[in-house]
Design a protein around this motif. Structure first.
Motif, short mmCIF file in Angstrom:
data_model
loop_
_atom_site.label_atom_id
_atom_site.label_comp_id
_atom_site.label_asym_id
_atom_site.label_seq_id
_atom_site.Cartn_x
_atom_site.Cartn_y
_atom_site.Cartn_z
N ASP A 293 0.73 -1.14 -0.05
CA ASP A 293 -0.01 -0.07 0.11
C ASP A 293 0.73 1.30 0.16
OD1 ASP A 293 -1.93 1.91 0.48
OD2 ASP A 293 -2.56 1.08 2.23
N ASN A 294 0.69 2.08 -1.05
CA ASN A 294 1.64 3.22 -1.21
C ASN A 294 1.55 4.32 0.02
OD1 ASN A 294 -0.60 4.38 -2.09
ND2 ASN A 294 -0.05 4.95 -4.04
N THR A 295 0.54 4.15 0.68
CA THR A 295 0.44 5.22 1.79
C THR A 295 1.02 4.92 2.85
OG1 THR A 295 -2.07 5.60 0.89
CG2 THR A 295 -1.41 6.30 3.26
N PRO A 296 0.98 3.76 3.61
CA PRO A 296 1.80 3.86 4.71
C PRO A 296 3.19 3.76 4.04
CG PRO A 296 0.64 1.56 4.12
CD PRO A 296 -0.03 2.69 3.37
N THR A 297 3.76 3.31 3.12
CA THR A 297 5.05 3.29 2.46
C THR A 297 5.55 4.72 2.49
OG1 THR A 297 4.60 1.24 1.13
CG2 THR A 297 6.50 2.62 0.63
N TYR A 298 4.61 5.60 1.78
CA TYR A 298 5.05 7.07 1.85
C TYR A 298 5.07 7.48 3.23
CZ TYR A 298 4.04 11.99 1.61
OH TYR A 298 4.13 13.45 2.06
N LEU A 299 4.35 7.40 4.09
CA LEU A 299 4.46 7.56 5.56
C LEU A 299 5.83 7.11 6.29
CD1 LEU A 299 3.14 9.43 7.97
CD2 LEU A 299 1.99 7.37 8.33
N VAL A 300 6.07 5.82 6.13
CA VAL A 300 7.38 5.48 6.46
C VAL A 300 8.77 6.23 6.20
CG1 VAL A 300 8.98 3.40 6.52
CG2 VAL A 300 6.74 3.32 6.92
N PHE A 301 8.72 6.50 4.92
CA PHE A 301 9.88 7.39 4.50
C PHE A 301 9.84 8.93 4.73
CE2 PHE A 301 10.10 3.22 2.00
CZ PHE A 301 11.60 3.18 2.09
N PHE A 302 8.56 9.28 4.69
CA PHE A 302 8.20 10.45 5.05
C PHE A 302 8.99 10.96 6.45
CE2 PHE A 302 5.56 13.91 7.31
CZ PHE A 302 5.69 14.89 6.49
N THR A 303 8.63 9.87 7.46
CA THR A 303 8.86 10.15 8.68
C THR A 303 10.29 9.76 8.94
OG1 THR A 303 6.75 9.17 9.50
CG2 THR A 303 8.46 9.19 11.01
N THR A 304 10.82 8.98 8.19
CA THR A 304 12.41 8.74 8.34
C THR A 304 13.22 9.90 7.81
OG1 THR A 304 12.01 6.36 7.63
CG2 THR A 304 14.07 7.07 7.24
N ALA A 305 12.65 10.62 6.75
CA ALA A 305 13.32 11.71 6.41
C ALA A 305 13.21 12.99 7.22
CB ALA A 305 12.68 12.12 5.10
N VAL A 306 12.01 12.87 8.04
CA VAL A 306 11.86 14.20 8.79
C VAL A 306 12.81 14.04 10.07
CG1 VAL A 306 10.40 15.19 10.56
CG2 VAL A 306 9.43 14.77 8.18
N HIS A 307 13.10 12.77 10.37
CA HIS A 307 13.91 12.34 11.74
C HIS A 307 15.37 12.32 11.50
CE1 HIS A 307 9.54 11.97 13.33
NE2 HIS A 307 10.13 12.79 14.18
N SER A 308 15.82 12.45 10.08
CA SER A 308 16.94 11.83 9.92
C SER A 308 18.14 12.98 9.63
CB SER A 308 17.06 10.96 8.65
OG SER A 308 16.52 9.96 8.63
N ALA A 309 17.57 14.26 9.95
CA ALA A 309 18.53 15.46 10.12
C ALA A 309 19.11 15.75 8.73
CB ALA A 309 19.58 15.40 11.13
N LEU A 310 18.25 15.41 7.62
CA LEU A 310 18.62 15.66 6.21
C LEU A 310 18.86 16.86 5.95
CD1 LEU A 310 16.46 13.05 4.59
CD2 LEU A 310 18.82 12.83 4.99
N ILE B 68 10.11 11.29 -2.52
CA ILE B 68 9.25 10.48 -1.93
C ILE B 68 7.87 10.30 -2.38
CG2 ILE B 68 8.19 9.95 0.35
CD1 ILE B 68 10.62 10.99 1.78
N SER B 69 7.23 11.50 -2.74
CA SER B 69 5.99 11.74 -3.18
C SER B 69 5.93 11.32 -4.66
CB SER B 69 5.50 13.29 -3.24
OG SER B 69 5.65 13.80 -1.59
N CYS B 70 6.96 11.48 -5.41
CA CYS B 70 6.98 11.00 -6.96
C CYS B 70 7.00 9.58 -6.80
CB CYS B 70 8.09 11.61 -7.59
SG CYS B 70 7.85 13.24 -8.11
N GLY B 71 8.12 9.07 -5.87
CA GLY B 71 8.24 7.44 -5.95
C GLY B 71 6.92 6.75 -5.64
N ALA B 72 6.09 7.44 -4.44
CA ALA B 72 4.79 6.52 -3.99
C ALA B 72 3.65 6.68 -5.12
CB ALA B 72 4.31 7.27 -2.78
N VAL B 73 3.53 7.85 -5.70
CA VAL B 73 2.45 8.14 -6.74
C VAL B 73 2.72 7.56 -8.11
CG1 VAL B 73 1.18 9.89 -7.87
CG2 VAL B 73 1.56 10.21 -5.43
N PHE B 74 3.90 7.82 -8.73
CA PHE B 74 4.37 7.43 -10.09
C PHE B 74 4.50 5.84 -10.23
CE2 PHE B 74 6.43 11.47 -11.21
CZ PHE B 74 5.25 12.14 -11.03
#
Length: 483
Positions: free
Chosen positions: A384-401, A422-428
């Motif tokens: 499911d692309n929604t939880p997948t998006y959320l996992v990487f979104f959360t990872t990016a927010v908390h990774s001090a990128l 992340i957005s393009c990967g999940a949607v496309f």
């Protein structure tokens, strides 16, 4: 509808029988994070089995598959739930299954059902002749609509006119395949309404119109794919004409008109319901609360309101539209029934994969935009692309990128380029498989109902690998590699 009922009730009764044993302690033995951090990959076998059934059974045992599809769903669901309950804990298993069904599947299927009903009551009448140029135009219109009424809404509205325009042609599977690429997936990247992952981002503080930053990537992909489609379809069109095929034409030219146009109002109601489900919990604390079921499983009042609005729109649409409109649309319940049956099995059996991803996603060692793009996209092709998006979104927010412009969200900041990736990967990349996005499966089912021979699961992937992956490589080189 009999199969749908038997599948839903059969799965529910089997799960309840497993969990309702009074000797089972219904305490959630482990938290989600600790479960995912130690969970064996062997728990993902039922999910793989479910996917292989979807891919292989229609080719090898087609008649058996049509009859026993619900039984296969129940088998693979229990093949995950029973070992998980025995070795991890019944309480944890019960909580995870409830969360999957109530927290994810219920809203998912209600939205699809509502859009399916409303779109089935809208028909574009008139003389449309399926030429390559007209097909490109219809694909372009559908792609533009996807960002504003969702990929599912646009797919359900546009697929039937496209099929009717090309009913005279023999070689037309490519038309539906590129429709799935563009309308059912890529076009949904422009607003949170377009695709659920972006709605999840909006719920986590990303601005409603931020997704317009993805417009350059979308335009490039659409231009390349439409050009490729025109070349392929034009070649098929010439072969059809050479074989003596030609469209049926009436003496009186029929003007284009939209029958059931009042259903656009109900479509807007559904879109409004989706937006409200994201906005209300942030603006009105009451809607963030909800009905508690078990453990951390809760159905928020905002979600309940969304589903009530969607079902009301579907009910009113169905009872205010003449039966003749649905007949002209060749409307049946088969497509939504197939999605409902198969996706409940997919949602349940993918639980361990999502648990592992959530717990260990930060350990994958991805730290570049192109890595986020491909990893999010690859997993969104099968999960499911929604939880997948959320996992990487959360990872990016908390990774001090770091890197360029920062986007402020609820829990911190995220570099704009990483959020784009992340957005393009999940949607496309939901277009990579039939199960990557729910509209894919529905469009395929509707096409087959109308006599179009669609490629198998792996046959479709051959198309996506040869047509989409080169486009995504171009995206990587231009937008995500050298930043």
């Amino acid at each position: 509808m009999k199969k749908l009922k038997s599948a839903v009730w059969g799965t529910a009764l089997a799960l309840c029988a497993l969990m309702a044993n009074s000797s089972v302690a219904f305490a959630a033995e482990k938290g989600t994070e600790s479960v995912g951090s130690t969970l064996s990959l062997s728990y993902c076998i039922p999910f793989v089995g479910m996917l292989l059934c979807i891919a292989i059974c229609p080719l090898v045992v087609g008649e058996w598959w049509e009859k026993w599809k619900p039984a296969a769903v129940i088998f693979w669901s229990l093949a995950f739930v029973i070992p998980f309950a025995v070795f991890i804990g019944a309480g944890t298993a019960w909580e995870q299954v409830l969360e999957s069904i109530i927290g994810d599947y219920l809203g998912f299927i209600v939205l699809l059902f509502g859009l399916f009903c409303v779109a089935g009551n809208i028909v574009l009448e008139g003389d449309l002749v399926g030429t390559p140029k007209l097909n490109v135009l219809l694909l372009l219109i559908g792609t533009a609509l996807s960002g504003w009424i969702g990929t599912t809404g646009a797919s359900m509205v546009m697929i039937r006119p496209l099929i009717r325009a090309n009913k005279w042609r023999q070689r037309k599977a490519q038309i539906v395949i590129f429709f799935i690429f563009l309308v059912s997936n890529i076009g949904g990247c422009l607003t949170p309404v377009g695709d659920p992952p972006l709605l999840m981002g909006f719920n986590n503080g990303v601005g409603f119109f931020w997704s317009l930053n993805l417009l350059p990537v979308m335009l490039l992909n659409v231009a390349i794919l439409l050009l490729l489609f025109f070349i392929i379809d034009n070649n098929a069109y010439k072969k059809d004409v050479a074989d003596g095929l030609k469209p049926e034409t009436s003496e009186e030219k029929k003007k284009l008109r939209l029958a059931g146009a009042h259903n656009i109002i109900f479509m807007i109601v559904i879109v409004a319901a989706v937006i409200l489900s994201g906005v209300l919990p942030q603006q009105v604390p009451f809607f963030a609360k909800g009905i508690h079921f078990y453990g951390e499983v809760e159905l928020s009042y905002a979600s309940i309101l969304e589903m009530v609005m969607i079902l009301a729109a579907a009910f009113l649409s169905f009872h205010t539209t003449k039966k003749e409109v649905r007949e002209e649309n060749h409307f049946t319940w088969d497509a939504i029934q197939e999605v409902a049956v198969l996706f409940i099995g997919i949602f349940i059996t993918m639980i361990p994969a999502l648990l592992i991803l959530k717990a260990r996603g930060s350990e994958l060692g991805i730290e570049r935009p192109w890595q986020f793009f491909w990893m999010t996209g690859f997993l969104s092709s099968f999960l499911d692309n929604t939880p997948t998006y959320l996992v990487f979104f959360t990872t990016a927010v908390h990774s001090a990128l770091t890197g360029g412009t920062m986007v402020k969200v609820l829990d911190g900041t995220i570099p704009k380029i990483f959020l784009m990736a992340i957005s393009c990967g999940a949607v496309f990349m939901g277009a990579n498989t039939y199960i990557g996005n729910a509209p894919n499966f529905m469009v395929r089912s509707i096409a087959e109902e109308n006599g179009i021979k669609m490629p198998s699961f792996f046959g479709y992937m051959a198309w996506s690998v040869s047509c989409l992956i080169p486009v995504f490589l171009i995206d990587t080189l231009i937008f995500f590699l050298f930043v």
